[in-house]
Write an enzyme that holds these catalytic residues in place. Sequence first.
Site, mmCIF file in Angstrom:
data_model
loop_
_atom_site.group_PDB
_atom_site.id
_atom_site.type_symbol
_atom_site.label_atom_id
_atom_site.label_comp_id
_atom_site.label_asym_id
_atom_site.label_seq_id
_atom_site.Cartn_x
_atom_site.Cartn_y
_atom_site.Cartn_z
ATOM 1 N N SER A 32 -52.535 47.910 -38.006
ATOM 2 C CA SER A 32 -51.220 48.483 -38.311
ATOM 3 C C SER A 32 -50.322 47.477 -39.030
ATOM 4 C CB SER A 32 -50.544 48.894 -36.996
ATOM 5 O OG SER A 32 -49.158 49.088 -37.183
ATOM 6 N N TYR B 18 -47.123 51.124 -43.719
ATOM 7 C CA TYR B 18 -45.857 51.858 -43.636
ATOM 8 C C TYR B 18 -45.064 51.458 -44.860
ATOM 9 C CZ TYR B 18 -46.081 53.321 -38.689
ATOM 10 O OH TYR B 18 -46.392 53.924 -37.511
ATOM 11 N N THR C 274 -49.585 55.779 -44.060
ATOM 12 C CA THR C 274 -49.011 56.700 -43.063
ATOM 13 C C THR C 274 -47.814 57.428 -43.662
ATOM 14 O OG1 THR C 274 -49.811 55.361 -41.255
ATOM 15 C CG2 THR C 274 -47.967 56.836 -40.767
ATOM 16 N N LYS D 253 -52.577 59.497 -44.004
ATOM 17 C CA LYS D 253 -52.520 59.790 -42.565
ATOM 18 C C LYS D 253 -51.241 60.527 -42.207
ATOM 19 C CE LYS D 253 -52.673 57.311 -38.131
ATOM 20 N NZ LYS D 253 -51.343 57.405 -37.535
ATOM 21 N N HIS E 85 -49.360 61.773 -35.314
ATOM 22 C CA HIS E 85 -48.995 60.443 -34.822
ATOM 23 C C HIS E 85 -49.136 60.366 -33.293
ATOM 24 C CE1 HIS E 85 -47.065 56.925 -36.943
ATOM 25 N NE2 HIS E 85 -46.996 56.482 -35.699
HETATM 26 C C1 LIG Z 1 -49.007 52.730 -29.038
HETATM 27 C C2 LIG Z 1 -49.221 53.409 -30.339
HETATM 28 C C3 LIG Z 1 -48.783 52.790 -31.509
HETATM 29 C C4 LIG Z 1 -49.010 53.418 -32.739
HETATM 30 N N1 LIG Z 1 -48.651 52.765 -33.887
HETATM 31 C C5 LIG Z 1 -48.981 53.298 -35.094
HETATM 32 C C6 LIG Z 1 -48.772 52.570 -36.290
HETATM 33 O O1 LIG Z 1 -48.301 51.442 -36.267
HETATM 34 N N2 LIG Z 1 -49.116 53.159 -37.450
HETATM 35 C C7 LIG Z 1 -49.649 54.425 -37.519
HETATM 36 O O2 LIG Z 1 -49.950 54.926 -38.602
HETATM 37 N N3 LIG Z 1 -49.885 55.116 -36.379
HETATM 38 C C8 LIG Z 1 -49.588 54.585 -35.183
HETATM 39 N N4 LIG Z 1 -49.864 55.267 -34.038
HETATM 40 C C9 LIG Z 1 -50.557 56.558 -34.122
HETATM 41 C C10 LIG Z 1 -52.075 56.347 -34.108
HETATM 42 O O3 LIG Z 1 -52.519 55.773 -35.294
HETATM 43 C C11 LIG Z 1 -52.823 57.667 -33.899
HETATM 44 O O4 LIG Z 1 -52.346 58.598 -34.849
HETATM 45 C C12 LIG Z 1 -52.677 58.222 -32.504
HETATM 46 O O5 LIG Z 1 -52.679 57.179 -31.556
HETATM 47 C C13 LIG Z 1 -53.820 59.180 -32.194
HETATM 48 O O6 LIG Z 1 -53.647 59.759 -30.943
HETATM 49 P P1 LIG Z 1 -54.347 59.244 -29.591
HETATM 50 O O7 LIG Z 1 -53.590 58.024 -29.166
HETATM 51 O O8 LIG Z 1 -54.163 60.392 -28.688
HETATM 52 O O9 LIG Z 1 -55.800 58.929 -29.898
HETATM 53 C C14 LIG Z 1 -49.641 54.679 -32.793
HETATM 54 C C15 LIG Z 1 -50.063 55.280 -31.609
HETATM 55 C C16 LIG Z 1 -49.867 54.658 -30.397
HETATM 56 C C17 LIG Z 1 -50.352 55.324 -29.148
#
Ligand SMILES: Cc1cc2nc3c(=O)[nH]c(=O)nc-3n(C[C@H](O)[C@H](O)[C@H](O)COP(=O)(O)O)c2cc1C
Length: 381
Positions: free
Chosen positions: A107, A130, A156, A252, A276
């Site tokens: 990330s 981002y 994203t 994404k 997300h």
């Molecule tokens: C703690 C956390 C931080 C996240 N940070 C980002 C991020 O920095 N960039 C991003 O594109 N998605 C981020 N996401 C979304 C994840 O990439 C992903 O879409 C999501 O976790 C999928 O769902 P799941 O946790 O149920 O597998 C984050 C998700 C979580 C749980």
Amino acid sequence: MSQPLTIADLKTRARRRVPKMFFDYADSGAWTEGTYRANEEDFSKIKLRQRVLVDMTNRSLATTMAGQDASMPVALAPTGLCGMQHADGEMLAAKAAEEFGVPFTLSTMSICSIEDVASVTSKPFWFQLYVMKDRDFINSLIDRAKAAKCSALVLTLDLQVLGQRHKDLRNGLSAPPKWTLHHGIQLATKPFWCLDMLRTKRRGFGNIVGHAKNVSDLSSLSSWTAEQFDPQLSWADVAWIKERWGGKLILKGILDEEDARAAAGTGADAIIVSNHGGRQLDGAKSSISMLPRIVDAVGDQIEVHVDGGIRSGQDVLKAVALGAKGTYIGRPYLYGLGAMGKPGVTTALEIIRKELDVTMALCGKRDIQTVDHSVLAEMPF
Ligand SMILES: Cc1cc2nc3c(=O)[nH]c(=O)nc-3n(C[C@H](O)[C@H](O)[C@H](O)COP(=O)(O)O)c2cc1C
């Protein structure tokens, strides 16, 4: 302690080991958390078709995602502050993914930097971008990802403004953690986490501090991030980012057929059907329920991936059956990381692989590449 058998076991262990503010950061969704729950719950509405007396030997889960070999159709999703679930978390997770043969996505909001992760891996990883208002910073991030030989850029699209997670506000979440009495008590009850964290120097946002203008230390960081996400990001921006990057591009955060058509028109290599993880628009539909419509709309033009709510290998099989070429897990690997560090990420992947393999066999299939909706009892959405 007995061997964790499910992702839920890893979650229980992570809750014990990780300070509350960081565990909650992972285990939370926006506002009512309705979409976060729907992501998980909708998988249980999909029923599988049991088959018998079919040759189930020599099974293969190997596939490709955006042209990259994957030992199963699962990648690690980008997660901000991953290095707060466990010290040096991104470096540990990237190594576990590399050894397992699945893509790791770093990330923008990671604790370990692109260069940190590159220094401990020998195969290319993916970088998630981002888009911030400071375009010089974005250009330099893209260039750093290229220099580190990242093999795909995951752009994203669903975070132009920030959704609100009540737990983070109530916990007063920050990186590094604040030293108030309230936070001190949270940390004091997690001594192993603290000891690991004291051994590393990586406790801020490694991709940003010292790289973005006017962010030389952590005190200037929080105001910078709050005002930097770009609410004017548009499809035109995808074009220049694609051009500057020049490699595989994955978009994404698509949850709508019309947006999927626009995404396919950009010439990107893949899209990720995603909300997300329920952290942005609360009240949006689950990712898995939108997947079939999006595959119908653009599946013949662009590779379609999905994330959100995957907690087992069965969920992966269901997503593939509904047309996903690949899936991503976020929280499942964060729980593994928080619970046990690198071996915990490997355990999460092993749990999912075993469940996927046995489920595929019992549905009468030997090769993940041949799995389609025929393994489902009926079309669910
Ligand atoms: C703690 C956390 C931080 C996240 N940070 C980002 C991020 O920095 N960039 C991003 O594109 N998605 C981020 N996401 C979304 C994840 O990439 C992903 O879409 C999501 O976790 C999928 O769902 P799941 O946790 O149920 O597998 C984050 C998700 C979580 C749980």
